[in-house]
Scaffold this motif. Structure first.
Motif, PDB file in Angstrom:
ATOM      1  N   UNK A   1     -17.461   5.910  17.410  1.00 42.02           N
ATOM      2  CA  UNK A   1     -16.642   6.545  16.386  1.00 42.02           C
ATOM      3  C   UNK A   1     -17.454   7.181  15.277  1.00 42.02           C
ATOM      4  N   UNK A   2     -16.811   7.336  14.110  1.00 47.57           N
ATOM      5  CA  UNK A   2     -17.412   8.051  12.990  1.00 47.57           C
ATOM      6  C   UNK A   2     -17.542   7.122  11.794  1.00 47.57           C
ATOM      7  N   UNK A   3     -18.755   6.850  11.328  1.00 49.37           N
ATOM      8  CA  UNK A   3     -18.932   5.973  10.168  1.00 49.37           C
ATOM      9  C   UNK A   3     -18.467   6.649   8.879  1.00 49.37           C
ATOM     10  N   UNK A   4     -17.980   5.839   7.963  1.00 48.28           N
ATOM     11  CA  UNK A   4     -17.572   6.324   6.642  1.00 48.28           C
ATOM     12  C   UNK A   4     -17.918   5.266   5.607  1.00 48.28           C
ATOM     13  N   UNK A   5     -18.303   5.722   4.444  1.00 44.79           N
ATOM     14  CA  UNK A   5     -18.409   4.829   3.311  1.00 44.79           C
ATOM     15  C   UNK A   5     -17.046   4.691   2.657  1.00 44.79           C
ATOM     16  N   UNK A   6     -16.741   3.515   2.151  1.00 46.35           N
ATOM     17  CA  UNK A   6     -15.457   3.254   1.501  1.00 46.35           C
ATOM     18  C   UNK A   6     -15.714   2.522   0.191  1.00 46.35           C
ATOM     19  N   UNK A   7     -15.263   3.107  -0.904  1.00 41.31           N
ATOM     20  CA  UNK A   7     -15.328   2.457  -2.210  1.00 41.31           C
ATOM     21  C   UNK A   7     -13.892   2.182  -2.632  1.00 41.31           C
ATOM     22  N   UNK A   8     -13.507   0.907  -2.620  1.00 41.61           N
ATOM     23  CA  UNK A   8     -12.119   0.540  -2.887  1.00 41.61           C
ATOM     24  C   UNK A   8     -11.761   0.614  -4.370  1.00 41.61           C
ATOM     25  N   UNK A   9     -12.760   0.624  -5.224  1.00 41.69           N
ATOM     26  CA  UNK A   9     -12.508   0.780  -6.663  1.00 41.69           C
ATOM     27  C   UNK A   9     -13.561   1.722  -7.229  1.00 41.69           C
ATOM     28  N   UNK A  10     -13.185   2.994  -7.333  1.00 43.63           N
ATOM     29  CA  UNK A  10     -14.093   4.020  -7.847  1.00 43.63           C
ATOM     30  C   UNK A  10     -13.741   4.401  -9.278  1.00 43.63           C
ATOM     31  N   UNK A  11     -13.076   3.514  -9.990  1.00 42.40           N
ATOM     32  CA  UNK A  11     -12.587   3.822 -11.335  1.00 42.40           C
ATOM     33  C   UNK A  11     -13.709   4.285 -12.263  1.00 42.40           C
ATOM     34  N   UNK A  12     -14.881   3.674 -12.165  1.00 38.84           N
ATOM     35  CA  UNK A  12     -15.962   4.011 -13.081  1.00 38.84           C
ATOM     36  C   UNK A  12     -16.869   5.120 -12.623  1.00 38.84           C
TER      37      UNK A  12
ATOM     38  N   UNK B   1     -11.411   5.334  -3.869  1.00 33.77           N
ATOM     39  CA  UNK B   1     -10.044   5.027  -4.296  1.00 33.77           C
ATOM     40  C   UNK B   1      -9.977   4.783  -5.799  1.00 33.77           C
ATOM     41  N   UNK B   2      -8.913   5.310  -6.386  1.00 36.14           N
ATOM     42  CA  UNK B   2      -8.549   4.992  -7.767  1.00 36.14           C
ATOM     43  C   UNK B   2      -7.039   4.790  -7.813  1.00 36.14           C
ATOM     44  N   UNK B   3      -6.506   4.528  -9.004  1.00 32.27           N
ATOM     45  CA  UNK B   3      -5.072   4.278  -9.145  1.00 32.27           C
ATOM     46  C   UNK B   3      -4.270   5.502  -8.720  1.00 32.27           C
ATOM     47  N   UNK B   4      -3.046   5.302  -8.250  1.00 35.64           N
ATOM     48  CA  UNK B   4      -2.225   6.436  -7.813  1.00 35.64           C
ATOM     49  C   UNK B   4      -1.721   7.227  -9.011  1.00 35.64           C
ATOM     50  N   UNK B   5      -1.431   8.514  -8.812  1.00 33.81           N
ATOM     51  CA  UNK B   5      -0.823   9.290  -9.887  1.00 33.81           C
ATOM     52  C   UNK B   5       0.595   8.807 -10.147  1.00 33.81           C
ATOM     53  N   UNK B   6       1.064   9.000 -11.337  1.00 39.00           N
ATOM     54  CA  UNK B   6       2.417   8.577 -11.687  1.00 39.00           C
ATOM     55  C   UNK B   6       3.430   9.300 -10.814  1.00 39.00           C
ATOM     56  N   UNK B   7       4.370   8.538 -10.280  1.00 35.07           N
ATOM     57  CA  UNK B   7       5.424   9.141  -9.473  1.00 35.07           C
ATOM     58  C   UNK B   7       5.090   9.277  -8.003  1.00 35.07           C
TER      59      UNK B   7
END
Length: 291
Positions: free
Chosen positions: A23-34, A55-61
């Motif tokens: 398959x295809x490797x990917x990096x995953x950052x579950x909390x990219x807030x900073x 990943x960061x928090x979802x947009x409102x709505x």
């Protein structure tokens, strides 16, 4: 991100294979807030995978169910991309290992992408649903330039599959080889193809060979991302599903199997599902953590 800022936890997953060497490797950052854009690009470049997801928090709505909804961004080693299927699958599987299978909702730069993770016999599998796709033509001059960059004679194309640009979150030029040998022989002019792809705003070139009515082998040059070839490309699989349906090459209701990565020694399998009455394309695959 400042020099003294804590470094993010970077997970490594492969998508569209049940083993780490496929398959295809990917990096995953579950909390990219900073992380700012430069920091995310630096993480992606350091990993060297075709894409990494942040990943960061979802947009409102956005909707979704609290922790099951996110904003997601994708970076190749060279630039941000609007949508990446394999990194979406990898991220969904990473989340499912922590919070369980179920439905997820991702706000991507290309639009909202639902993903559902299911578990069967201990194996997790993720299915993403693309944004609404579209298909457009390519000029004779641009096609000639693409073939010249690939060093493919026009006679080596399959006449049953007309060249088109297909979009299901990102733009991909679809070219079909007449033989498996033509698909296997890939040695292209990196700079020349990269220049054309930038001009046409393409993410990859989706090279296809049809084995049977529903089974295809594919390869994806990805010079604009700084990668010679993408091992398993979910966004291109979605675009190809839209292309095949749009041109009447498959039924409106169809399940297609795409084999990718065999020529790179990283075999993977992508399942593309088309549903009559729904223009969106579903792409499914397994995956696993690396290391």
């Amino acid at each position: 991100m400042t020099i003294n800022a804590p470094q993010p936890e970077v997970l490594r997953y492969t998508a569209f294979s049940g083993t780490p060497d496929g398959g295809n490797p990917a990096g995953v950052v579950l909390d990219a807030t900073g992380l700012d854009d430069d920091a995310m690009l630096a993480v992606a470049a350091g990993l060297g995978y075709s894409e990494s997801a942040f990943l960061t928090a979802p947009p409102e709505g956005l909707g979704g169910e609290g922790e099951r909804a996110y904003t997601i961004r994708y970076f190749s080693p060279k630039a941000e991309v609007p949508f990446c299927g394999h990194a979406t699958v990898a991220t969904a599987l990473a989340l499912a290992e922590r919070t369980g299978p179920g439905k997820l909702l991702f706000a991507t730069p290309a639009g909202t992408v639902p993903v559902e993770v299911t578990e069967q016999d201990g194996t997790l599998r993720a299915t993403l649903t693309s944004v609404e796709p579209h298909v457009e033509g390519i000029t004779d001059a641009d096609l000639a330039e693409a073939l010249a960059a690939l060093d493919w004679p026009a006679a080596d194309l399959d006449p049953a599959f007309p060249p088109r640009v297909a979009f299901a979150g990102a733009r991909h030029l679809v070219l079909a080889a007449a033989t498996r040998a033509r698909l296997a022989d890939l040695a292209y002019d990196f700079a020349r193809l990269e220049a054309l792809m930038h001009r046409l705003d393409l993410t990859t070139v989706q090279l296809v060979w049809r084995e049977s009515a529903t089974v295809f082998h594919v390869r994806d040059p990805f010079p604009v991302g700084g990668v010679v070839e993408d091992p398993a490309t979910g966004a291109a699989a979605a675009a190809f599903g839209a292309y095949a349906r749009d041109l009447g090459l498959v039924p409106e209701d169809a399940v297609l199997t795409l084999h990718q990565g065999e020529d790179l020694g990283r075999p993977g399998e992508l399942t593309v599902t088309l549903r009559a009455g729904d223009p969106r394309v579903r792409v499914s695959g397994a995956g696993t953590r690396i290391g």
